[in-house]
Design a protein around this motif. Sequence first.
Motif, mmCIF file in Angstrom:
data_model
loop_
_atom_site.group_PDB
_atom_site.id
_atom_site.type_symbol
_atom_site.label_atom_id
_atom_site.label_comp_id
_atom_site.label_asym_id
_atom_site.label_seq_id
_atom_site.Cartn_x
_atom_site.Cartn_y
_atom_site.Cartn_z
ATOM 1 N N ARG B 23 0.871 -1.176 0.000
ATOM 2 C CA ARG B 23 0.000 0.000 0.000
ATOM 3 C C ARG B 23 0.909 1.228 0.000
ATOM 4 O O ARG B 23 1.700 1.419 0.927
ATOM 5 C CB ARG B 23 -0.901 0.019 1.228
ATOM 6 N N GLN B 35 2.857 -0.628 4.129
ATOM 7 C CA GLN B 35 2.823 -2.028 4.553
ATOM 8 C C GLN B 35 2.595 -2.877 3.309
ATOM 9 O O GLN B 35 2.151 -2.381 2.276
ATOM 10 C CB GLN B 35 1.730 -2.273 5.590
ATOM 11 N N GLY B 42 1.248 -6.428 6.794
ATOM 12 C CA GLY B 42 0.617 -5.700 7.883
ATOM 13 C C GLY B 42 1.668 -5.253 8.879
ATOM 14 O O GLY B 42 2.705 -5.900 9.046
ATOM 15 N N VAL B 43 1.384 -4.157 9.551
ATOM 16 C CA VAL B 43 2.396 -3.533 10.413
ATOM 17 C C VAL B 43 2.856 -4.474 11.523
ATOM 18 O O VAL B 43 4.058 -4.601 11.787
ATOM 19 C CB VAL B 43 1.861 -2.208 10.996
ATOM 20 N N LEU B 44 1.906 -5.164 12.175
ATOM 21 C CA LEU B 44 2.298 -6.022 13.303
ATOM 22 C C LEU B 44 3.168 -7.191 12.841
ATOM 23 O O LEU B 44 4.202 -7.480 13.448
ATOM 24 C CB LEU B 44 1.060 -6.552 14.028
ATOM 25 N N LEU B 230 6.922 1.401 5.870
ATOM 26 C CA LEU B 230 7.198 2.518 6.774
ATOM 27 C C LEU B 230 6.425 2.421 8.085
ATOM 28 O O LEU B 230 6.859 2.976 9.093
ATOM 29 C CB LEU B 230 6.820 3.848 6.096
ATOM 30 N N GLY B 231 5.277 1.723 8.068
ATOM 31 C CA GLY B 231 4.492 1.585 9.296
ATOM 32 C C GLY B 231 5.303 0.890 10.379
ATOM 33 O O GLY B 231 5.432 1.387 11.499
ATOM 34 N N ASP B 234 8.366 2.767 11.622
ATOM 35 C CA ASP B 234 8.076 3.759 12.651
ATOM 36 C C ASP B 234 7.900 3.103 14.020
ATOM 37 O O ASP B 234 8.428 3.599 15.018
ATOM 38 C CB ASP B 234 6.820 4.550 12.275
#
Lengths: 121, 380
Positions: B23, B35, B42-44, B230-231, B234
């Motif tokens: 995305r 992500q 996915g971020v997690l 980038l998620g 961070d």
Amino acid sequence: MHYTKDHEWVRVEGDVATVGITQYAADQLGDVVFVETPEAGKAVTKGDGFAVVESVKAASDVYAPVSGEVVEGNGALADQPAIVNEDPTGNGWFAKIRVSDRSQLDGLMDQAAYDAYLASL
Amino acid sequence: MSDPTEPMKRTPLYDAHVARGARMVPFAGYEMPVQYAGENGGVLNEHRWTREHAGLFDVSHMGQATITGAAAVSQFERFCCGDYQGLKEGKQRYSLFLNDEGGILDDLMAAKPSGQDGLFVVVNAACKDDDFGRLQAGLRGDATLTRLEDRALIAIQGPEAAEVMARHNPELADMGFMDSRKLRLFGVDAYVSRSGYTGEDGYEISVPAADAERIWNTILEDDKVRPIGLGARDSLRLEAGLPLYGHDADETTSPVEADLAFALNKRRREAGDYPGASRIQAEQAGALKRVRVGLKVTGAPAREGAEIADAGGVVIGKVTSGGPSPSLGSNIAMGYVPPSHSVLGTALKVIVRGRPQDAEVVAMPFVPKRFYRKPEQPAA
């Protein structure tokens, strides 16, 4: 089931509307890590934020699709926010609201209209 | 900062990200992957994968340059608070560009890569035009800045990063934390440093833009490596207690306030020959109004902008970044408070959506750093 442009869904049984966020909204948010649902008895106004859903990145308001009084908030989401990703239109519901003005439901989209709306995004 | 009316820029790895279902979101004027898609995305997932295995990051939006000439190092020092004359060849050092008021204009990495004369510099994407413009205009003598806009920058981070990269060039395993070398890798000239911004061991690798996609995909052939957006970048740097420029530090904050005084190296501190020395010296002597601290937050995540109050409810500062810590399973934040409220264990409040929640000043990093230190060589 009815829908808003902000990607909430509404399922009405009698005068109680169960409200949550759509699969599209859950996918856009990504991993949900925190959910705040309203307490029973809280008065909510159509268009106002009545719950909060948070991903790792950001917090988002969930807007009330109808006005009324909260009958029950989904307390299970506090401990297991990931339910919102796994089953957004089932166990991932946010609140049940006793609808004060049924005519507000007329302004919501039906499934066909919501599908067309998603296709336009 | 980037101009919102300009078209979005793309890194040389844009197509590679899209091919993996990333995305893409605007960041510092670039379309960047926040992500990736699929059951591993996915971020997690991406966050945890990096902490347990190896994550691959496109950081090509960051600014890369060399500064060459006999005066390169002494001229570069005029803009920052780092001792680069004292930096050994083959080493990299973190530093800060400062304005004349002692405010932080950007944070940066500058290296003396072995196999190359002068300095190799990496700065933040949102600041690169300002940073390099300031250097270009201000460097004197024969010091010459050359922007490396035809190079991509790839970071590999995580406990398995070294094992993965040793297969591509065994020399990389021989590098210690903050070592910097110019060497042959994937058939090209690469600048490699053993560093990163996640708190994990790993490397940052500068390669020609034309070869970036091939190299990216080659590294990803190893099952230990997944692309990370980038998620997660961070949330990883937040857990590592590392400040994000433009959020946790800006041109109004000094290195002392930002808890980055370690970047003010001894020789420069004693000489007082860095920009904004009078303010920074006064702050180090005790005239400090605010300082960056780590917070453990109870209840909802406290995000950037949330107010920090003392135990009695009086607002004393603001959160500059915050969110859930996937590794700890609790919410963490960084923010600025008066020194009187910065002691570890101090009970504070953060105001989230109008409601005070409990917070406690805790040590950073929130999650222990795992940088690779080379064992000391036994004396001959």
